[in-house]
Motif scaffolding. Structure first.
Motif, PDB file in Angstrom:
ATOM      1  N   ASP A  91      -5.976  16.192  -8.395  1.00 22.19           N
ATOM      2  CA  ASP A  91      -7.413  16.376  -8.145  1.00 22.19           C
ATOM      3  C   ASP A  91      -7.694  17.174  -6.868  1.00 22.19           C
ATOM      4  O   ASP A  91      -8.807  17.660  -6.681  1.00 22.19           O
ATOM      5  CB  ASP A  91      -8.116  15.016  -8.017  1.00 22.19           C
ATOM      6  CG  ASP A  91      -8.016  14.177  -9.273  1.00 22.19           C
ATOM      7  OD1 ASP A  91      -7.937  14.755 -10.376  1.00 22.19           O
ATOM      8  OD2 ASP A  91      -7.998  12.937  -9.150  1.00 22.19           O
ATOM      9  N   VAL A  92      -6.711  17.285  -5.994  1.00 21.09           N
ATOM     10  CA  VAL A  92      -6.904  17.951  -4.702  1.00 21.09           C
ATOM     11  C   VAL A  92      -6.853  19.468  -4.924  1.00 21.09           C
ATOM     12  O   VAL A  92      -5.842  19.997  -5.379  1.00 21.09           O
ATOM     13  CB  VAL A  92      -5.832  17.528  -3.677  1.00 21.09           C
ATOM     14  CG1 VAL A  92      -6.058  18.223  -2.334  1.00 21.09           C
ATOM     15  CG2 VAL A  92      -5.823  16.013  -3.499  1.00 21.09           C
ATOM     16  N   MET A 138       0.838  -1.186   0.000  1.00 21.58           N
ATOM     17  CA  MET A 138       0.000   0.000   0.000  1.00 21.58           C
ATOM     18  C   MET A 138       0.882   1.248   0.000  1.00 21.58           C
ATOM     19  O   MET A 138       2.012   1.219   0.461  1.00 21.58           O
ATOM     20  CB  MET A 138      -0.914   0.000   1.228  1.00 21.58           C
ATOM     21  CG  MET A 138      -1.831  -1.204   1.284  1.00 21.58           C
ATOM     22  SD  MET A 138      -3.117  -0.997   2.507  1.00 21.58           S
ATOM     23  CE  MET A 138      -4.282  -0.100   1.532  1.00 21.58           C
ATOM     24  N   THR A 139       0.330   2.310  -0.483  1.00 23.08           N
ATOM     25  CA  THR A 139       1.095   3.534  -0.609  1.00 23.08           C
ATOM     26  C   THR A 139       0.484   4.669   0.214  1.00 23.08           C
ATOM     27  O   THR A 139      -0.627   4.578   0.711  1.00 23.08           O
ATOM     28  CB  THR A 139       1.156   3.984  -2.081  1.00 23.08           C
ATOM     29  OG1 THR A 139      -0.175   4.221  -2.535  1.00 23.08           O
ATOM     30  CG2 THR A 139       1.803   2.940  -2.962  1.00 23.08           C
ATOM     31  N   ARG A 140       1.244   5.727   0.331  1.00 22.32           N
ATOM     32  CA  ARG A 140       0.797   6.942   1.009  1.00 22.32           C
ATOM     33  C   ARG A 140       0.360   7.965  -0.033  1.00 22.32           C
ATOM     34  O   ARG A 140       0.569   7.780  -1.221  1.00 22.32           O
ATOM     35  CB  ARG A 140       1.948   7.527   1.836  1.00 22.32           C
ATOM     36  CG  ARG A 140       2.348   6.673   3.008  1.00 22.32           C
ATOM     37  CD  ARG A 140       3.516   7.329   3.760  1.00 22.32           C
ATOM     38  NE  ARG A 140       3.762   6.606   4.986  1.00 22.32           N
ATOM     39  CZ  ARG A 140       4.546   5.539   5.081  1.00 22.32           C
ATOM     40  NH1 ARG A 140       5.189   5.080   4.027  1.00 22.32           N
ATOM     41  NH2 ARG A 140       4.703   4.928   6.237  1.00 22.32           N
ATOM     42  N   CYS A 141      -0.182   9.069   0.451  1.00 22.09           N
ATOM     43  CA  CYS A 141      -0.442  10.202  -0.428  1.00 22.09           C
ATOM     44  C   CYS A 141       0.879  10.581  -1.093  1.00 22.09           C
ATOM     45  O   CYS A 141       1.943  10.466  -0.479  1.00 22.09           O
ATOM     46  CB  CYS A 141      -1.001  11.372   0.369  1.00 22.09           C
ATOM     47  SG  CYS A 141      -2.630  11.045   1.093  1.00 22.09           S
ATOM     48  N   ASP A 142       0.802  11.045  -2.320  1.00 21.81           N
ATOM     49  CA  ASP A 142       2.007  11.305  -3.110  1.00 21.81           C
ATOM     50  C   ASP A 142       3.023  12.177  -2.378  1.00 21.81           C
ATOM     51  O   ASP A 142       4.221  11.922  -2.447  1.00 21.81           O
ATOM     52  CB  ASP A 142       1.635  11.977  -4.435  1.00 21.81           C
ATOM     53  CG  ASP A 142       0.782  11.083  -5.326  1.00 21.81           C
ATOM     54  OD1 ASP A 142       0.614   9.885  -5.013  1.00 21.81           O
ATOM     55  OD2 ASP A 142       0.269  11.601  -6.333  1.00 21.81           O
ATOM     56  N   ARG A 164     -11.917  11.532  -1.125  1.00 22.32           N
ATOM     57  CA  ARG A 164     -10.980  10.488  -1.536  1.00 22.32           C
ATOM     58  C   ARG A 164     -10.596  10.732  -2.993  1.00 22.32           C
ATOM     59  O   ARG A 164     -11.054  10.060  -3.902  1.00 22.32           O
ATOM     60  CB  ARG A 164     -11.588   9.080  -1.360  1.00 22.32           C
ATOM     61  CG  ARG A 164     -11.759   8.658   0.084  1.00 22.32           C
ATOM     62  CD  ARG A 164     -10.403   8.503   0.773  1.00 22.32           C
ATOM     63  NE  ARG A 164     -10.561   8.192   2.187  1.00 22.32           N
ATOM     64  CZ  ARG A 164     -10.294   9.037   3.179  1.00 22.32           C
ATOM     65  NH1 ARG A 164      -9.852  10.250   2.920  1.00 22.32           N
ATOM     66  NH2 ARG A 164     -10.444   8.680   4.421  1.00 22.32           N
ATOM     67  N   TYR A 165      -9.769  11.745  -3.172  1.00 21.98           N
ATOM     68  CA  TYR A 165      -9.326  12.087  -4.516  1.00 21.98           C
ATOM     69  C   TYR A 165      -8.431  10.975  -5.057  1.00 21.98           C
ATOM     70  O   TYR A 165      -7.766  10.268  -4.301  1.00 21.98           O
ATOM     71  CB  TYR A 165      -8.571  13.413  -4.489  1.00 21.98           C
ATOM     72  CG  TYR A 165      -9.427  14.576  -4.019  1.00 21.98           C
ATOM     73  CD1 TYR A 165     -10.408  15.112  -4.834  1.00 21.98           C
ATOM     74  CD2 TYR A 165      -9.254  15.119  -2.743  1.00 21.98           C
ATOM     75  CE1 TYR A 165     -11.200  16.163  -4.410  1.00 21.98           C
ATOM     76  CE2 TYR A 165     -10.030  16.179  -2.313  1.00 21.98           C
ATOM     77  CZ  TYR A 165     -11.002  16.700  -3.146  1.00 21.98           C
ATOM     78  OH  TYR A 165     -11.778  17.738  -2.712  1.00 21.98           O
ATOM     79  N   LEU A 204      -5.546  10.558  -0.213  1.00 22.95           N
ATOM     80  CA  LEU A 204      -5.928   9.991  -1.504  1.00 22.95           C
ATOM     81  C   LEU A 204      -6.607   8.633  -1.319  1.00 22.95           C
ATOM     82  O   LEU A 204      -6.367   7.943  -0.322  1.00 22.95           O
ATOM     83  CB  LEU A 204      -4.699   9.840  -2.400  1.00 22.95           C
ATOM     84  CG  LEU A 204      -3.980  11.132  -2.793  1.00 22.95           C
ATOM     85  CD1 LEU A 204      -2.783  10.831  -3.694  1.00 22.95           C
ATOM     86  CD2 LEU A 204      -4.930  12.115  -3.468  1.00 22.95           C
ATOM     87  N   ALA A 205      -7.404   8.245  -2.283  1.00 22.58           N
ATOM     88  CA  ALA A 205      -8.132   6.969  -2.214  1.00 22.58           C
ATOM     89  C   ALA A 205      -7.176   5.797  -2.025  1.00 22.58           C
ATOM     90  O   ALA A 205      -7.490   4.847  -1.303  1.00 22.58           O
ATOM     91  CB  ALA A 205      -8.966   6.783  -3.476  1.00 22.58           C
ATOM     92  N   LYS A 206      -6.002   5.861  -2.631  1.00 22.14           N
ATOM     93  CA  LYS A 206      -5.020   4.772  -2.553  1.00 22.14           C
ATOM     94  C   LYS A 206      -4.229   4.756  -1.259  1.00 22.14           C
ATOM     95  O   LYS A 206      -3.468   3.826  -1.002  1.00 22.14           O
ATOM     96  CB  LYS A 206      -4.043   4.877  -3.728  1.00 22.14           C
ATOM     97  CG  LYS A 206      -3.134   6.093  -3.626  1.00 22.14           C
ATOM     98  CD  LYS A 206      -2.155   6.187  -4.781  1.00 22.14           C
ATOM     99  CE  LYS A 206      -1.257   7.405  -4.618  1.00 22.14           C
ATOM    100  NZ  LYS A 206      -0.287   7.520  -5.686  1.00 22.14           N
TER     101      LYS A 206
END
Length: 187
Positions: free
Chosen positions: A135-136, A1-5, A129-130, A177-179
Motif C-alpha cells: 500500500d505504500v 508486536m512487529t515492525r514494518c515488513d 498508517r498503511y 505500517l499500522a501494525k
C-alpha cells in the motif's frame, strides 16, 4: 508486536535504523544532507547496502559537512571513485558535491533545507498508517512537488521516488505500517 515488513528479520543496523531513526522528525541540516545523499546513493540498490556502508560514507564525505563537501574538486572525485567502502557512482558523487554547493548558497542567503522541506507540510509530519508495504506508494503528489521544486532550485538526483524515501527518512512523512511497534514506542 512487529515492525514494518522491510525491518522484520533484518540485521542489527537495519533494525536500529527503523526503530530509532527512520520517520523521526529532524531539523538538523547536516543530518538532512546526509540522508539526502544516502537516499541518492541508494537509487537502484538496497537500503541495507547503504546502511552497511554508512560509516564509510561519513568518513569519505567529511561527516557530511556541507561546507567541506562544497569544496571538493576533481581530485576528491577521483579519491571517492577509488574508495571501495562506498558506492562508487561518478554521477551520484558529483551530484552530491553540486547539492552541497547549492546548499551553501542557500545558507549564505539565510535559507535552510529543513525550513524549505518542512514548509511543504506546514511544519507538521504527515502520518500515514498503511496496512501493508504493497500500500505504500513509491512516490506521492508531495514528493513530486518537492522534487520539481528542488530541481528548479538547482539540486541534482532528486527524482520523486528518491524524495519520497528522503521525506520518510526525515520524518516529514511517517509511513510506519499500522501494525508497526514503533507507533507505540514513540507515543
Amino acid at each position: 508486536m512487529t515492525r514494518c515488513d522491510w525491518a522484520e528479520n533484518a540485521n542489527e543496523l537495519m533494525t536500529h535504523y527503523h526503530d530509532y531513526e527512520w520517520g523521526v522528525p529532524t531539523k538538523d541540516e547536516r543530518e538532512t544532507f546526509e540522508l539526502m545523499t544516502l537516499e541518492m546513493m541508494q537509487a537502484g540498490l538496497s537500503w541495507q547496502t547503504v546502511l552497511n556502508k554508512r560509516e564509510n560514507f561519513r568518513e569519505a564525505f567529511a561527516n557530511f559537512d556541507i561546507e567541506k563537501i562544497a569544496q571538493f574538486d576533481e581530485d576528491d572525485v577521483a579519491r571517492l571513485l577509488n574508495n571501495a567502502g562506498i558506492i562508487r557512482n561518478k554521477l551520484k558523487i558529483k551530484d552530491t558535491i553540486v547539492n552541497a554547493k547549492q546548499l551553501v548558497s542557500w545558507h549564505e542567503a539565510g535559507k535552510t533545507m529543513n525550513a524549505y522541506l518542512w514548509s511543504f507540510v506546514n511544519g507538521k509530519p504527515v502520518v500515514n498508517r498503511y496496512q501493508s508495504m504493497a500500500d505504500v506508494p513509491a512516490q506521492t503528489p508531495l514528493s513530486q512537488e518537492v522534487s520539481k521544486a528542488l530541481k528548479k532550485a538547482g539540486f541534482k538526483f532528486v527524482g520523486p521516488t528518491i524524495v519520497q524515501s528522503w521525506l520518510e527518512a526525515l520524518g516529514i512523512l511517517d509511513d510506519h505500517l499500522a501494525k508497526c511497534m514503533v507507533n507505540h514506542m514513540r507515543k
